[in-house]
Design a protein around this motif. Structure first.
Motif, PDB file in Angstrom:
ATOM      1  N   UNK A 243       0.835  -1.209   0.000  1.00  0.00           N
ATOM      2  CA  UNK A 243       0.000   0.000   0.000  1.00  0.00           C
ATOM      3  C   UNK A 243       0.869   1.259   0.000  1.00  0.00           C
ATOM      4  N   UNK A 244       1.857   1.301   0.877  1.00  0.00           N
ATOM      5  CA  UNK A 244       2.738   2.469   0.952  1.00  0.00           C
ATOM      6  C   UNK A 244       3.576   2.624  -0.311  1.00  0.00           C
ATOM      7  N   UNK A 245       3.954   1.504  -0.902  1.00  0.00           N
ATOM      8  CA  UNK A 245       4.736   1.541  -2.127  1.00  0.00           C
ATOM      9  C   UNK A 245       3.927   2.161  -3.262  1.00  0.00           C
ATOM     10  N   UNK A 246       2.681   1.734  -3.406  1.00  0.00           N
ATOM     11  CA  UNK A 246       1.835   2.281  -4.471  1.00  0.00           C
ATOM     12  C   UNK A 246       1.539   3.760  -4.235  1.00  0.00           C
ATOM     13  N   UNK A 247       1.363   4.150  -2.982  1.00  0.00           N
ATOM     14  CA  UNK A 247       1.129   5.569  -2.702  1.00  0.00           C
ATOM     15  C   UNK A 247       2.344   6.404  -3.099  1.00  0.00           C
ATOM     16  N   UNK A 248       3.528   5.882  -2.850  1.00  0.00           N
ATOM     17  CA  UNK A 248       4.750   6.604  -3.212  1.00  0.00           C
ATOM     18  C   UNK A 248       4.902   6.710  -4.724  1.00  0.00           C
ATOM     19  N   UNK A 249       4.533   5.640  -5.436  1.00  0.00           N
ATOM     20  CA  UNK A 249       4.651   5.650  -6.897  1.00  0.00           C
ATOM     21  C   UNK A 249       3.531   6.445  -7.554  1.00  0.00           C
ATOM     22  N   UNK A 250       2.373   6.505  -6.897  1.00  0.00           N
ATOM     23  CA  UNK A 250       1.227   7.272  -7.398  1.00  0.00           C
ATOM     24  C   UNK A 250       0.852   6.882  -8.826  1.00  0.00           C
ATOM     25  N   UNK A 251       0.784   5.579  -9.102  1.00  0.00           N
ATOM     26  CA  UNK A 251       0.466   5.120 -10.457  1.00  0.00           C
ATOM     27  C   UNK A 251      -0.915   5.595 -10.890  1.00  0.00           C
ATOM     28  N   UNK A 252      -1.880   5.503  -9.992  1.00  0.00           N
ATOM     29  CA  UNK A 252      -3.230   6.002 -10.259  1.00  0.00           C
ATOM     30  C   UNK A 252      -4.021   5.922  -8.956  1.00  0.00           C
ATOM     31  N   UNK A 253      -5.133   6.650  -8.847  1.00  0.00           N
ATOM     32  CA  UNK A 253      -5.951   6.542  -7.627  1.00  0.00           C
ATOM     33  C   UNK A 253      -6.561   5.149  -7.488  1.00  0.00           C
ATOM     34  N   UNK A 254      -6.771   4.467  -8.614  1.00  0.00           N
ATOM     35  CA  UNK A 254      -7.336   3.119  -8.567  1.00  0.00           C
ATOM     36  C   UNK A 254      -6.355   2.126  -7.947  1.00  0.00           C
ATOM     37  N   UNK A 255      -5.077   2.263  -8.276  1.00  0.00           N
ATOM     38  CA  UNK A 255      -4.065   1.413  -7.643  1.00  0.00           C
ATOM     39  C   UNK A 255      -4.065   1.632  -6.128  1.00  0.00           C
ATOM     40  N   UNK A 256      -4.079   2.890  -5.725  1.00  0.00           N
ATOM     41  CA  UNK A 256      -4.047   3.213  -4.298  1.00  0.00           C
ATOM     42  C   UNK A 256      -5.267   2.656  -3.573  1.00  0.00           C
ATOM     43  N   UNK A 257      -6.450   2.837  -4.183  1.00  0.00           N
ATOM     44  CA  UNK A 257      -7.681   2.382  -3.546  1.00  0.00           C
ATOM     45  C   UNK A 257      -7.735   0.862  -3.482  1.00  0.00           C
ATOM     46  N   UNK A 258      -7.249   0.198  -4.518  1.00  0.00           N
ATOM     47  CA  UNK A 258      -7.214  -1.267  -4.502  1.00  0.00           C
ATOM     48  C   UNK A 258      -6.369  -1.770  -3.342  1.00  0.00           C
ATOM     49  N   UNK A 259      -5.164  -1.198  -3.185  1.00  0.00           N
ATOM     50  CA  UNK A 259      -4.277  -1.630  -2.110  1.00  0.00           C
ATOM     51  C   UNK A 259      -4.861  -1.303  -0.742  1.00  0.00           C
ATOM     52  N   UNK A 260      -5.534  -0.148  -0.637  1.00  0.00           N
ATOM     53  CA  UNK A 260      -6.158   0.231   0.634  1.00  0.00           C
ATOM     54  C   UNK A 260      -7.259  -0.763   1.000  1.00  0.00           C
ATOM     55  N   UNK A 261      -8.036  -1.181  -0.008  1.00  0.00           N
ATOM     56  CA  UNK A 261      -9.122  -2.122   0.263  1.00  0.00           C
ATOM     57  C   UNK A 261      -8.592  -3.520   0.584  1.00  0.00           C
ATOM     58  N   UNK A 262      -7.447  -3.899  -0.011  1.00  0.00           N
ATOM     59  CA  UNK A 262      -6.826  -5.172   0.376  1.00  0.00           C
ATOM     60  C   UNK A 262      -6.548  -5.177   1.880  1.00  0.00           C
ATOM     61  N   UNK A 263      -5.937  -4.098   2.352  1.00  0.00           N
ATOM     62  CA  UNK A 263      -5.581  -3.980   3.764  1.00  0.00           C
ATOM     63  C   UNK A 263      -6.828  -3.887   4.641  1.00  0.00           C
ATOM     64  N   UNK A 264      -7.803  -3.099   4.191  1.00  0.00           N
ATOM     65  CA  UNK A 264      -9.035  -2.932   4.966  1.00  0.00           C
ATOM     66  C   UNK A 264      -9.803  -4.243   5.082  1.00  0.00           C
ATOM     67  N   UNK A 265      -9.854  -5.015   3.993  1.00  0.00           N
ATOM     68  CA  UNK A 265     -10.581  -6.290   4.025  1.00  0.00           C
ATOM     69  C   UNK A 265      -9.889  -7.275   4.949  1.00  0.00           C
TER      70      UNK A 265
END
Length: 478
Positions: A243-265
Motif C-alpha cells: 500500500x505504501x509503495x503504491x502511494x509513493x509511486x502514485x500510479x493512479x488513484x485506482x491502484x491506491x484504492x485497490x491496495x487500501x481495500x486489500x488492507x481494509x478487508x
C-alpha cells in the motif's frame, strides 16, 4: 550439437539433485530404477538437440518431468511409511512427529533466508556478465546475437564487449556501492520472526507435560494457534508495504484504492474472527473480488493516459522539427540522414496525429481538449508525474494543435516561439524531482537511510527554467 549448458544446467540440475538425494538415502527398487532411466533420457535429449523448443517438445510428449516427479514422490512416501512402521503408531510418536515437523518448518524458514542472503553475498556481477557474453558468443552462429551495429562498434567482438561491460560495472560500483546488493531488502521483507513466533508457541504447547496428540490438536484449534501459524501477521505487513509503495509511486488513484481495500478487508475479516486471524479462504475470495473490480478501471485509466501522452508528444515533436536545431538533436540526430528524418516527421506526423485523435474519441468519447480536464491529466500534474511544463503544454494547445493538419506545415511565425521554449529550457516541468524524492523517502524509511542512493544513485536534478504548474492560471484551449 547439444543445447548450450547455460540453458540446460539449471533445469537438469533440479532433477539431478533429486536423483542424487535418493542415492544418498540409499533408496532402491522399481521407482528408483525408473527415475534413473527418465533422468538419463533428459540428459540424452539435452545432448542430441540443438534447439530448446525441440527439447521441450519431446520432454512434454514423453511426460518426463511428471514421470520423474512421480517416482521421486513415491520413493520418499514409501521411505516415510517404512520409517513410521518401524517406530510404531502410538500417540507419543505421532505427537513427536507433529512437533518435529514444526521444528523442521522453522529450520526451513531460517535456511531459506540464510540461503537468500548467501546467494546475494556470493553474486558476482562481472562473472554473471562474462557468462552471458560467453553464452552469446557460443550461440552467435546460430542466433546472430551480435547486431551489425554492435559488431561495428565493438571491433574486438565479444571480448571487447565483455571488457567494456566489466568496466561499466566498476564505474557503477564506484557511484552506487550497493547496486548489486539486496541484503537490506531481504532482511526487511523476509520477516521470519513474524512467522516463527507462532510456530514456536505451538511447539511449546506440544511439549507441555502430559500432552497427548488429540489434546494438542484440540487446543491449537480452540486457541486459534493453527490459524496464527498461517503467518497472518507477516501477510498484513506485506499488505502495508504494498500500500505504501503504491502511494509513493502514485500510479493512479485506482491502484491506491485497490491496495487500501486489500488492507481494509484483511483487518475487517480478522476483526470478525474469534482469534483475530482472518480466514484464509475468505480473504482469498475477498481479494479476488477487489481485483476484479479495479482491474478494468486501471486498464482504462492507463489506456487513456497513454493515448493523450502520445498525442501531446506528437505535437511536441512535430513543432520542434521546424526549429533550425532539429537535425542536431534527438531523435533526428540518430538517423543516418537527420535532415531527411526531420522532413519525414514534418510530413507524416499530422496524418498520424489525426488518426490517433479520431480513435481516442471513438473509444473513449474524449476530444483533444477534454484531456486537460480529465482526472488522469490532473492526477499526473498534482503528483508531479507530468514531465512537460505548463508553458509548453499551453503552447501546444493554443498555437500548435489547430495548425497540425495533414499536408500542411506549421506556420512560420510559430517557429521562433517554439525555438525559444527549447533554447531557454522552458519545456520541462521543474517539479518532477518531487516525484522521485517522494519515492526515495519511502524507500529509505523502509530499507534504511541512504539506501536508495547507495543502490540506485542520486537522480539527476531537473534542469528547467519553466514555472511550476498552476491550475489557477492554466489555459486548456477552450
Amino acid at each position: 550439437m547439444p543445447i548450450d549448458p547455460m540453458m540446460t544446467d539449471a533445469l537438469l540440475g533440479t532433477f539431478r539433485n533429486m536423483l542424487q538425494e535418493c542415492r544418498d538415502k540409499n533408496l532402491s527398487g522399481e521407482h528408483f530404477d525408473n527415475m534413473s532411466k527418465h533422468v538419463a533420457r533428459l540428459e540424452e535429449l539435452a545432448q542430441t538437440n540443438d534447439d530448446m523448443n525441440a527439447f521441450n517438445g519431446t520432454v512434454m510428449q514423453e511426460d518426463l518431468y511428471i514421470k520423474i516427479s512421480d517416482c521421486y514422490s513415491r520413493l520418499l512416501s514409501n521411505q516415510a511409511m517404512t520409517n513410521q512402521e518401524e517406530k510404531g503408531y502410538d500417540d507419543s510418536t505421532l505427537l513427536k512427529q507433529s512437533v518435529d515437523a514444526l521444528r523442521d518448518a522453522i529450520k526451513r524458514l531460517i535456511e531459506s533466508k540464510e540461503n537468500a542472503l548467501q546467494e546475494n553475498k556470493n553474486y558476482d556481477p562481472k562473472e554473471a556478465y562474462r557468462k552471458a557474453m560467453e553464452f552469446a558468443e557460443r550461440n552467435e552462429s546460430k542466433n546472430g546475437m551480435l547486431s551489425k551495429e554492435d559488431a561495428k562498434k565493438y571491433g574486438g567482438g565479444y571480448q571487447q564487449m565483455t571488457a567494456e561491460g566489466e568496466k561499466n560495472i566498476d564505474e557503477t560500483l564506484k557511484k552506487t556501492p550497493n547496486a548489486f546488493d539486496s541484503s537490506a531488502e531481504i532482511e526487511v521483507l523476509m520477516k521470519n520472526e513474524l512467522l516463527i513466533k507462532p510456530i514456536e508457541a505451538l511447539i511449546a504447547l506440544g511439549e507441555e507435560p502430559g500432552m497427548t496428540l488429540p489434546r494438542f490438536l484440540r487446543l491449537q484449534i480452540e486457541k486459534g494457534m493453527d490459524k496464527a501459524m498461517e503467518g497472518s501477521v507477516a501477510v498484513r505487513e506485506g499488505l502495508v508495504f504494498s500500500y505504501n509503495s503504491y502511494k509513493a509511486m502514485a500510479a493512479s488513484p485506482h491502484h491506491n484504492e485497490r491496495e487500501r481495500q486489500f488492507l481494509e478487508s484483511f483487518d475487517s475479516i480478522a476483526a470478525k474472527s474469534a482469534f483475530g486471524v482472518p480466514n484464509s479462504e475468505e480473504l482469498k475470495y475477498e481479494r479476488m473480488r477487489i481485483e476484479y473490480h479495479y482491474e478494468p478501471l486501471i486498464i482504462e485509466w492507463d489506456e487513456i493516459k497513454n493515448r493523450w501522452e502520445s498525442l501531446i508528444y506528437d505535437l511536441y515533436l512535430w513543432s520542434l522539427s521546424y526549429c533550425p536545431i532539429a537535425p542536431k538533436i534527438f531523435p533526428w540526430n540518430l538517423s543516418h540522414n537527420p535532415k531527411e528524418a526531420v522532413i519525414d516527421t514534418q510530413k507524416t506526423t499530422p496524418g498520424i496525429f489525426k488518426q490517433k485523435e479520431r480513435l481516442f474519441n471513438k473509444y473513449f468519447g474524449l476530444t483533444f481538449h477534454d484531456v486537460f480536464k480529465h482526472p488522469t491529466f490532473k492526477w499526473e500534474v498534482d503528483n508531479y508525474l507530468m514531465g512537460d511544463s505548463q508553458e509548453i503544454v499551453e503552447f501546444l494547445i493554443e498555437k500548435v494543435y489547430s495548425t497540425c493538419i495533414p499536408l500542411q506545415d506549421m506556420p512560420l511565425e510559430l517557429i521562433p516561439m517554439r525555438a525559444e521554449l527549447y533554447k531557454e529550457q522552458r519545456e520541462r516541468n521543474p517539479e518532477t524531482d518531487k516525484y522521485i524524492q517522494r519515492y526515495i523517502q519511502f524507500y529509505d524509511e523502509t530499507f534504511g537511510e541512504g539506501r536508495y542512493a547507495s543502490k540506485y544513485g542520486n537522480p539527476e536534478k531537473i534542469t528547467s527554467n519553466a514555472k511550476p504548474w498552476d491550475w489557477s492560471s492554466f489555459k486548456n484551449g477552450n
